[in-house]
Design an enzyme around this catalytic site. Structure first.
Site, PDB file in Angstrom:
ATOM      1  NE  ARG A  46      43.478  54.113 -36.806  1.00  0.00           N
ATOM      2  CZ  ARG A  46      43.173  53.797 -38.055  1.00  0.00           C
ATOM      3  NH1 ARG A  46      44.091  53.616 -38.968  1.00  0.00           N
ATOM      4  NH2 ARG A  46      41.919  53.662 -38.406  1.00  0.00           N
ATOM      5  CG  HIS A  93      38.841  41.270 -34.221  1.00  0.00           C
ATOM      6  ND1 HIS A  93      39.647  41.814 -35.196  1.00  0.00           N
ATOM      7  CD2 HIS A  93      37.613  41.198 -34.759  1.00  0.00           C
ATOM      8  CE1 HIS A  93      38.920  42.048 -36.275  1.00  0.00           C
ATOM      9  NE2 HIS A  93      37.670  41.681 -36.045  1.00  0.00           N
ATOM     10  CE1 TYR A 132      40.174  49.893 -37.739  1.00  0.00           C
ATOM     11  CE2 TYR A 132      39.139  48.735 -35.921  1.00  0.00           C
ATOM     12  CZ  TYR A 132      39.566  49.908 -36.500  1.00  0.00           C
ATOM     13  OH  TYR A 132      39.376  51.086 -35.835  1.00  0.00           O
ATOM     14  CG  HIS A 181      38.740  42.278 -40.801  1.00  0.00           C
ATOM     15  ND1 HIS A 181      38.406  43.604 -40.698  1.00  0.00           N
ATOM     16  CD2 HIS A 181      38.022  41.631 -39.856  1.00  0.00           C
ATOM     17  CE1 HIS A 181      37.519  43.748 -39.726  1.00  0.00           C
ATOM     18  NE2 HIS A 181      37.284  42.575 -39.194  1.00  0.00           N
ATOM     19  CD  GLU A 194      34.887  39.688 -38.945  1.00  0.00           C
ATOM     20  OE1 GLU A 194      35.938  39.934 -38.315  1.00  0.00           O
ATOM     21  OE2 GLU A 194      33.836  40.335 -38.811  1.00  0.00           O
ATOM     22  CG  ASP A 252      30.275  40.520 -38.880  1.00  0.00           C
ATOM     23  OD1 ASP A 252      29.121  40.932 -39.108  1.00  0.00           O
ATOM     24  OD2 ASP A 252      31.104  41.166 -38.200  1.00  0.00           O
ATOM     25  CG  HIS A 290      31.070  41.750 -41.910  1.00  0.00           C
ATOM     26  ND1 HIS A 290      32.325  41.443 -41.444  1.00  0.00           N
ATOM     27  CD2 HIS A 290      30.768  42.971 -41.404  1.00  0.00           C
ATOM     28  CE1 HIS A 290      32.757  42.444 -40.673  1.00  0.00           C
ATOM     29  NE2 HIS A 290      31.829  43.376 -40.630  1.00  0.00           N
ATOM     30  CG  HIS A 343      32.073  38.817 -35.302  1.00  0.00           C
ATOM     31  ND1 HIS A 343      33.064  39.340 -36.101  1.00  0.00           N
ATOM     32  CD2 HIS A 343      32.676  38.355 -34.186  1.00  0.00           C
ATOM     33  CE1 HIS A 343      34.233  39.196 -35.479  1.00  0.00           C
ATOM     34  NE2 HIS A 343      34.021  38.593 -34.326  1.00  0.00           N
ATOM     35  CG  ASP A 348      31.660  46.376 -42.162  1.00  0.00           C
ATOM     36  OD1 ASP A 348      30.938  46.169 -41.175  1.00  0.00           O
ATOM     37  OD2 ASP A 348      32.895  46.175 -42.167  1.00  0.00           O
ATOM     38  CG  HIS A 400      28.747  46.217 -37.134  1.00  0.00           C
ATOM     39  ND1 HIS A 400      29.603  45.540 -36.301  1.00  0.00           N
ATOM     40  CD2 HIS A 400      29.201  45.984 -38.388  1.00  0.00           C
ATOM     41  CE1 HIS A 400      30.537  44.935 -37.020  1.00  0.00           C
ATOM     42  NE2 HIS A 400      30.320  45.196 -38.292  1.00  0.00           N
ATOM     43  CD  GLU A 419      32.459  42.151 -34.337  1.00  0.00           C
ATOM     44  OE1 GLU A 419      31.828  41.980 -35.404  1.00  0.00           O
ATOM     45  OE2 GLU A 419      33.689  42.054 -34.252  1.00  0.00           O
TER      46      GLU A 419
HETATM   47 ZN    ZN Z   1      32.006  45.024 -39.585  1.00  0.00          ZN
HETATM   48 FE    FE Z   2      32.857  41.292 -37.212  1.00  0.00          FE
HETATM   49 FE    FE Z   3      36.022  42.034 -37.555  1.00  0.00          FE
END
Ligand code: ZN
Ligand code: FE
Ligand code: FE
Length: 276
Positions: free
Chosen positions: A37, A67, A70, A107, A142, A176, A179, A211, A224, A226, A256
């Site tokens: 966040r 990372h 996001y 990202h 990514e 990824d 992705h 990833h 997206d 996973h 992930e």
């Molecule tokens: Zn993802």
């Molecule tokens: Fe990822």
């Molecule tokens: Fe990511």
């Protein structure tokens, strides 16, 4: 030996992450630099860092991956959002100099209607303000699923960002698997073709991390979501081909997948059994 780990909570610091990684059979790990966040990052504890570095050396933990949150969007149309992205990334990069030689993944961003071209130039502008010639961290773009106005769903978009970054020697790419699959690249049936395409457009030399995620959705879904390894549309056989591919097998792999620690331990074991 396969370098594999998973995403871990960073709330108890580096040494704790290192010990958790070892306890689940991992020899690397990924972590968020701060709460997703976007709250302030915790102050670095130099004792924790030095204890971690020693532990990592003893246990051959290699190439950890930071990372970015996001929520960071360098391609936003709003100055305030771009400003947050720049400040957070500047702070992250400074902190990561205490664990030199690793990578920082983010990202690329969402252009939120301004168009990919405008978004790409905003992302490159931010990187040009932040990268320093002497830095010891490689910043990774990514590959994204191409959901909404996300930039990075096509290899060509990553190439365009890299082309505009002056210190692009400090830049790489994190692929990824969920992705790219959701983005329409068939890594299950046509892995060689996808990697050749990546090589022509971006260059395999730029690829620094994977990833490793299965996908809850079919090829090209742009969703997206996973899935656990072997429980999605990509499948275990394709995952085994990915970790053993001559162009990829030397890279660090990060899970992930939707798992708790015991689930990650099982996936790491499963993948080690499939590593040649
Ligand atoms: Zn993802
Ligand atoms: Fe990822
Ligand atoms: Fe990511």
């Amino acid at each position: 030996m396969l370098t594999i780990g998973c995403h871990l909570s960073s709330s108890k610091g580096y040494l704790s992450m290192g010990k958790t990684a070892v306890s689940i059979g991992a020899n690397t790990f990924q972590f968020f630099t701060r709460n997703p966040r976007g709250a302030r990052a915790k102050a670095l504890d130099p004792k924790d860092i030095s204890a971690f570095l020693e532990y990592a050396g003893e246990h051959r933990i290699d190439k950890i991956l930071a990372h970015a949150p996001y929520t960071l969007n360098a391609a936003s149309a709003e100055t305030r959002v771009r400003e947050f992205a720049r400040t957070a990334m500047a702070d992250d990069l400074e902190r990561l100099e205490h664990t030199p030689g690793n990578c920082y993944n983010f990202h690329p961003g969402s252009h939120v209607g301004q168009g990919a071209e405008a978004g790409i130039s905003l992302i490159a502008d931010m990187l040009n303000q932040l990268l320093k010639p002497e830095q010891a961290t490689t910043v990774l773009l990514e590959t994204m699923a191409g959901k909404g106005s996300e930039i990075g769903g096509k290899f060509e978009e990553l190439r365009e960002i890299l082309d505009r970054v002056e210190l692009s020697g400090h830049m790489g790419v994190c692929l990824d698997t969920c992705h790219v699959w959701d983005g329409g690249y068939d890594i299950a049936e046509h892995l060689d073709e996808v990697l050749n395409h990546f090589d022509r457009v971006v260059g395999l030399g730029r690829l620094k991390a994977i990833h490793l995620n299965d996908s809850q959705n079919p090829l090209g879904a742009h969703k997206d979501r996973h899935a656990k390894i072997g429980h999605g549309f990509i499948g275990l056989e394709a995952m085994a081909r990915i970790i053993n591919h001559p162009a990829l097998k030397h890279l660090p792999f990060y899970l992930e997948t939707p798992n708790e620690l015991d689930g990650y331990a099982q996936e790491i074991k499963l993948l080690r059994e499939h590593a040649r």
